[in-house]
Every structure is written in structure tokens, then in C-alpha cells.
Scaffold this active site. Sequence first.
Site, mmCIF file in Angstrom:
data_model
loop_
_atom_site.group_PDB
_atom_site.id
_atom_site.type_symbol
_atom_site.label_atom_id
_atom_site.label_comp_id
_atom_site.label_asym_id
_atom_site.label_seq_id
_atom_site.Cartn_x
_atom_site.Cartn_y
_atom_site.Cartn_z
ATOM 1 N N GLU A 127 0.832 -1.219 0.000
ATOM 2 C CA GLU A 127 0.000 0.000 0.000
ATOM 3 C C GLU A 127 0.863 1.264 0.000
ATOM 4 O O GLU A 127 2.062 1.205 0.283
ATOM 5 C CB GLU A 127 -0.931 0.001 1.217
ATOM 6 N N VAL A 137 -5.423 0.244 3.078
ATOM 7 C CA VAL A 137 -5.616 -1.205 2.940
ATOM 8 C C VAL A 137 -6.840 -1.471 2.058
ATOM 9 O O VAL A 137 -6.799 -2.293 1.141
ATOM 10 C CB VAL A 137 -5.762 -1.872 4.328
ATOM 11 N N ASP A 193 -16.645 5.084 14.597
ATOM 12 C CA ASP A 193 -15.595 5.073 13.592
ATOM 13 C C ASP A 193 -15.114 3.643 13.345
ATOM 14 O O ASP A 193 -14.445 3.043 14.180
ATOM 15 C CB ASP A 193 -14.437 5.967 14.075
ATOM 16 N N LYS A 195 -2.936 -2.134 16.307
ATOM 17 C CA LYS A 195 -2.447 -1.481 17.525
ATOM 18 C C LYS A 195 -3.605 -1.142 18.427
ATOM 19 O O LYS A 195 -4.728 -1.002 17.979
ATOM 20 C CB LYS A 195 -1.805 -0.144 17.251
HETATM 21 N N1 PSU Z 1 -2.112 1.482 10.649
HETATM 22 C C1 PSU Z 1 -0.764 1.642 10.654
HETATM 23 N N2 PSU Z 1 -0.174 2.322 9.640
HETATM 24 C C2 PSU Z 1 -0.894 2.840 8.601
HETATM 25 C C3 PSU Z 1 -2.306 2.643 8.602
HETATM 26 C C4 PSU Z 1 -2.863 1.976 9.630
HETATM 27 O O1 PSU Z 1 -0.098 1.188 11.560
HETATM 28 O O2 PSU Z 1 -0.299 3.461 7.703
HETATM 29 C C5 PSU Z 1 -3.100 3.159 7.438
HETATM 30 C C6 PSU Z 1 -3.435 2.021 6.469
HETATM 31 O O3 PSU Z 1 -3.354 2.525 5.154
HETATM 32 C C7 PSU Z 1 -4.873 1.700 6.804
HETATM 33 C C8 PSU Z 1 -5.396 3.076 7.152
HETATM 34 O O4 PSU Z 1 -5.581 1.114 5.746
HETATM 35 O O5 PSU Z 1 -4.347 3.679 7.885
HETATM 36 C C9 PSU Z 1 -6.679 3.035 7.945
HETATM 37 O O6 PSU Z 1 -7.206 4.316 7.994
HETATM 38 P P1 PSU Z 1 -8.744 4.528 8.423
HETATM 39 O O7 PSU Z 1 -8.796 4.091 9.857
HETATM 40 O O8 PSU Z 1 -8.977 5.977 8.240
HETATM 41 O O9 PSU Z 1 -9.557 3.658 7.523
HETATM 42 MN MN MN Z 2 -12.306 6.062 10.230
#
Ligand code: PSU
Ligand code: MN
Length: 305
Positions: free
Chosen positions: A25, A106, A138, A159
Site C-alpha cells: 500500500e 488497505v 468510527d 495497535k
Molecule cells: N495502521 C498503521 N499504519 C498505517 C495505517 C494503519 O499502523 O499506515 C493506514 C493504512 O493505510 C490503513 C489506514 O488502511 O491507515 C486506515 O485508515 P482509516 O482508519 O482511516 O480507515
Molecule cells: Mn475512520
Amino acid sequence: MKNYLDLTPEVKEALETGKPVVALESTIISHGMPYPQNVEMAKECQRIIREQGAVPATIAIMDGKIKVGLSDEDLETMAKTQGVLKVSRRDFAYAIASKKLGATTVATTMMGAALAGIKFFATGGIGGVHRGFNEVMDVSADLDELAKTNVNVVCAGAKSILDLPRTLEYLETKGVPVVGYGTDTLPQFFTRESEYKLNLRLDSVEEIAEMIRAKEELGLSGGVLITNPIPEEYSMDKKYIDEKINEAVEKADEAGIVGKDITPFLLKTIVEETEGKSLAANIQLVYNNAKVAAQLAVAYANLNK
Ligand code: PSU
Ligand code: MN
């Protein structure tokens, strides 16, 4: 949608001849790590995947196309450019239409990979159900993508910036198999284990490849989530990192950060609070995931020999 795909000759040839390919990604590059560590990490992941006998395919939105396979120059652009869009599923069409530079999460990396015909994808951590769900509601679009798109994702668990039990519950509801690779519990990103038991442990990539093939032959849609613990020598002290994460979550609350900005904000704050120690661990777990994803792609390709 194929009109929007832009594959490098290397990736195209690999897919046409059934060679193992691993997607990567770009949000992790543009929004997950600081420069220049981000570009070093991106290049090294590609090298590791090649070393294992697979072809890397980093995905991003460039010039109105889903670019599958990035050159060193492209990686540099993703790493350095200010204001790159963070493109999750809802942002996908706009990113393409506006021809803006977009980093895929992702969810959207899975979409691009599936469209290209790539079955394996290595990342650091997936998005999930955020803490305080009852108030903020969320839930990352990553989880629904795992439920519907046929790409198998290797990550280091998630995490504790997330609500881990609820993330697992959601995946169970959506029918996403979560495999512990050599572990009985959900790896907690910076640490190898957690208090959250997984219901499926597999100790070899061959077994995982066979399970994926069975899933495909059964016509079950969606991905398999393979959770791969950080290597022992790079894992962090649980109490220390949990404290730092809690502080970061409080800071985000106080600053009123919500929506797509929350994950990048938390990642950045944790790196600052740990004086870079979390970044070093993060980079190493990504390398380990790239390696395992490539080994899995090779094992899967060997099933048909
Ligand atoms: N967790 C990490 N590093 C990252 C991400 C998540 O430790 O870079 C990124 C990934 O691209 C994941 C995105 O798909 O954050 C999720 O964001 P959201 O919660 O806004 O969907
Ligand atoms: Mn979100």
C-alpha cells in the site's frame, strides 16, 4: 474499471505467467511514516519480496489511474509530496476523476490488487473499530473490504489505538478468517501477543496457502487476514508502548481529531512520544510481513505445479 489500471511490464508479465506477486500500500508511505524513513521502507519492502522470489507491486493513484507497480522515482514522489490524498473506498472515484495524487489504504489497495488479479498483500497494520465506538462510530472501511474483496492480507495485527476486541468481533460477523501465523493470540503490532485469543492458528505458509485455495474453490468471497507477530528482537515493552498509545489517544481527543485524520495523527504522535523507537519497530514488522507475504505467494503458486 480495467481502463483505469496501469500495470508495469514486470507486474503484467508476472500475472500473465502465474508468478507470485505481492501488493503493497502507499498510505503507509505518505501518511504512516516520516520522510526519509518512509521511502527507505518502501524500497526495502520491494527488495525483500524480490529476494523471496516474488514480484512487488506497490499501488497508488497517479494521473487518474490505479498504478500497480511503482518505480523508485514514484516511491520518492509518494514519500515527499505534501498534501497527498489519503484514498479509502469513499474517496476512490474522486481521486481518479480529479487526477490527484492519491495514497491507497488497505481498503483501496485491496481493490486495486483484486482488479489486477493480485491475491496477496503485505502491510503493517489494518484499520479497525476505533476506541470510543459508541460515541464516534468510527469503523475503518478496511474491515468491510476484507469481507468482500478476494485479497489476502498479511499484517502484524492491529495497535491498541483501536478497540481490538470489537475489531475481532466485527471481522467475525463479516465472516473474515483471521489466522494467527505461529501465534494463538492477536499480535498487537509492537508486541507479539495480546490477551485476545484467535480461533485459528497455522504454523506454515503452505497450510495457509491450502486454506486460501479451499476458500476460493468454495466460492467464498473476501480476504483472509494473516496476523504475523513482530520478530522477537524488535518487539517493544508492552507497558511502555501501551502508555504512549494511551497518551496519543488522549491528545487526539483533546485536539478534536476525527475521521480520516485520526490514524495518521496517532501514528505521528506515537513516533514523537517514543523518540522514534516505535518507528524502528514499525519498519521491522513491515519487513517481516513483506517476507511472509512473499513466501505465502510462492507457496500458493507452488500448489498448482
Ligand atoms: N495502521 C498503521 N499504519 C498505517 C495505517 C494503519 O499502523 O499506515 C493506514 C493504512 O493505510 C490503513 C489506514 O488502511 O491507515 C486506515 O485508515 P482509516 O482508519 O482511516 O480507515
Ligand atoms: Mn475512520
